[in-house]
Write a protein that holds these residues in place. Structure first.
Motif, short mmCIF file in Angstrom:
data_model
loop_
_atom_site.label_atom_id
_atom_site.label_comp_id
_atom_site.label_asym_id
_atom_site.label_seq_id
_atom_site.Cartn_x
_atom_site.Cartn_y
_atom_site.Cartn_z
N VAL A 66 36.59 -172.24 -63.55
CA VAL A 66 37.08 -172.53 -64.90
C VAL A 66 35.95 -172.32 -65.88
CG1 VAL A 66 38.01 -174.30 -66.41
CG2 VAL A 66 38.79 -174.17 -64.05
N THR A 67 36.22 -171.55 -66.93
CA THR A 67 35.27 -171.37 -68.01
C THR A 67 35.87 -171.98 -69.27
OG1 THR A 67 36.15 -169.19 -68.56
CG2 THR A 67 34.30 -169.26 -67.00
N GLY A 72 37.46 -169.49 -79.67
CA GLY A 72 37.74 -168.15 -79.16
C GLY A 72 36.56 -167.45 -78.53
N LYS A 73 35.36 -168.02 -78.63
CA LYS A 73 34.16 -167.41 -78.06
C LYS A 73 33.85 -168.06 -76.72
CE LYS A 73 29.29 -166.68 -78.88
NZ LYS A 73 28.12 -167.17 -79.58
N GLU A 74 33.66 -167.21 -75.71
CA GLU A 74 33.37 -167.69 -74.35
C GLU A 74 32.03 -168.41 -74.32
OE1 GLU A 74 34.99 -167.79 -70.48
OE2 GLU A 74 35.80 -166.62 -72.13
N LEU A 75 32.03 -169.61 -73.73
CA LEU A 75 30.78 -170.33 -73.52
C LEU A 75 30.21 -169.88 -72.18
CD1 LEU A 75 31.84 -173.92 -74.62
CD2 LEU A 75 30.42 -172.31 -75.88
N CYS A 106 40.18 -174.20 -71.93
CA CYS A 106 39.67 -173.84 -70.61
C CYS A 106 40.41 -172.58 -70.18
CB CYS A 106 39.84 -174.97 -69.61
SG CYS A 106 41.52 -175.35 -69.14
N VAL A 107 39.73 -171.74 -69.40
CA VAL A 107 40.29 -170.46 -68.97
C VAL A 107 40.06 -170.32 -67.47
CG1 VAL A 107 40.20 -167.95 -69.26
CG2 VAL A 107 39.73 -169.45 -71.21
N ALA A 108 41.13 -169.96 -66.75
CA ALA A 108 41.05 -169.69 -65.31
C ALA A 108 41.46 -168.24 -65.08
CB ALA A 108 41.97 -170.63 -64.54
N ARG A 109 40.69 -167.52 -64.26
CA ARG A 109 40.96 -166.10 -64.02
C ARG A 109 41.05 -165.80 -62.53
NH1 ARG A 109 37.31 -166.06 -68.12
NH2 ARG A 109 37.96 -165.06 -70.03
N MET A 110 41.97 -164.90 -62.22
CA MET A 110 42.11 -164.32 -60.88
C MET A 110 42.53 -162.87 -61.08
SD MET A 110 43.86 -167.21 -58.49
CE MET A 110 43.51 -166.32 -56.99
N PRO A 111 42.43 -162.03 -60.04
CA PRO A 111 42.87 -160.64 -60.19
C PRO A 111 44.33 -160.51 -60.64
CG PRO A 111 41.56 -160.87 -58.22
CD PRO A 111 41.79 -162.25 -58.75
N ALA A 112 45.17 -161.46 -60.26
CA ALA A 112 46.59 -161.38 -60.63
C ALA A 112 46.83 -161.77 -62.08
CB ALA A 112 47.42 -162.28 -59.70
N GLY A 113 45.85 -162.37 -62.72
CA GLY A 113 46.03 -162.76 -64.12
C GLY A 113 45.09 -163.88 -64.52
N ALA A 114 45.15 -164.20 -65.78
CA ALA A 114 44.33 -165.28 -66.33
C ALA A 114 45.23 -166.16 -67.18
CB ALA A 114 43.20 -164.72 -67.17
N VAL A 115 44.81 -167.39 -67.33
CA VAL A 115 45.56 -168.33 -68.16
C VAL A 115 44.57 -169.20 -68.92
CG1 VAL A 115 45.77 -170.10 -66.35
CG2 VAL A 115 47.45 -170.00 -68.17
N ALA A 116 44.93 -169.50 -70.16
CA ALA A 116 44.12 -170.39 -71.00
C ALA A 116 44.95 -171.62 -71.32
CB ALA A 116 43.70 -169.68 -72.28
N SER A 117 44.29 -172.74 -71.45
CA SER A 117 44.97 -173.98 -71.81
C SER A 117 45.40 -173.94 -73.27
CB SER A 117 44.02 -175.17 -71.60
OG SER A 117 42.96 -175.11 -72.55
#
Length: 149
Positions: A66-67, A72-75, A106-117
């Motif tokens: 989780v990042t 909107g700017k990635e930490l 918060c942002v979670a990523r996988m090859p199948a997709g990503a999702v943000a809270s």
């Protein structure tokens, strides 16, 4: 030592192979076709200047990386200069100031997709909100009756 299954590069999704290698190296065996989901969203908060703020985020599958984003700017992980610590999906602002207020996701990523809270807004408490004791009309002065003789 790498664990897991390797596939040939002749497939249509070489990023899955790379992700398999990376996940296997980390000891994580998540289904690479599963799209991540945020199951616990971070909550908006108001805090006094210098106060501590803790934002939590839980994603499925649970062993995902989780990042966090600020406005909107990635930490890039924990930032001592900014006063932000990130561990296991939790973001801690050690001393809230003008540089650390804003919208966090918060942002979670996988090859199948990503999702943000959903965005959680962190704002500074206004000192004037603590100083005004009443929000209604000013009460009338007491009535004084003169004594008659």
């Amino acid at each position: 030592m790498l664990r897991g299954t390797m596939t040939a590069w002749r497939g249509t999704r070489p990023e899955v192979t790379l992700a398999c290698l990376l996940l296997a190296t980390a000891g994580c065996f998540a289904d690479l076709n599963e799209v991540p989901q945020v199951t616990v969203q971070p909550a908006s908060t108001v805090q006094k200047p210098g106060g501590t703020v803790i934002l939590g985020c839980v994603v499925e599958p649970p062993r995902m990386n989780v990042t966090w984003r600020l406005n909107g700017k990635e930490l890039n992980g924990s930032d001592d200069a900014l006063g932000v610590l990130i561990t296991h999906g939790t973001l801690v602002i050690t001393a809230l100031n003008n540089h650390t207020v804003g919208r966090y996701q918060c942002v979670a990523r996988m090859p199948a997709g990503a999702v943000a809270s959903v965005p959680a807004t962190v704002t500074l408490a206004s000192e004037s909100a603590h100083l005004s004791p009443c929000h209604g009309a000013v009460p009338p002065p007491p009535t004084i009756h003169a004594a008659s003789c």
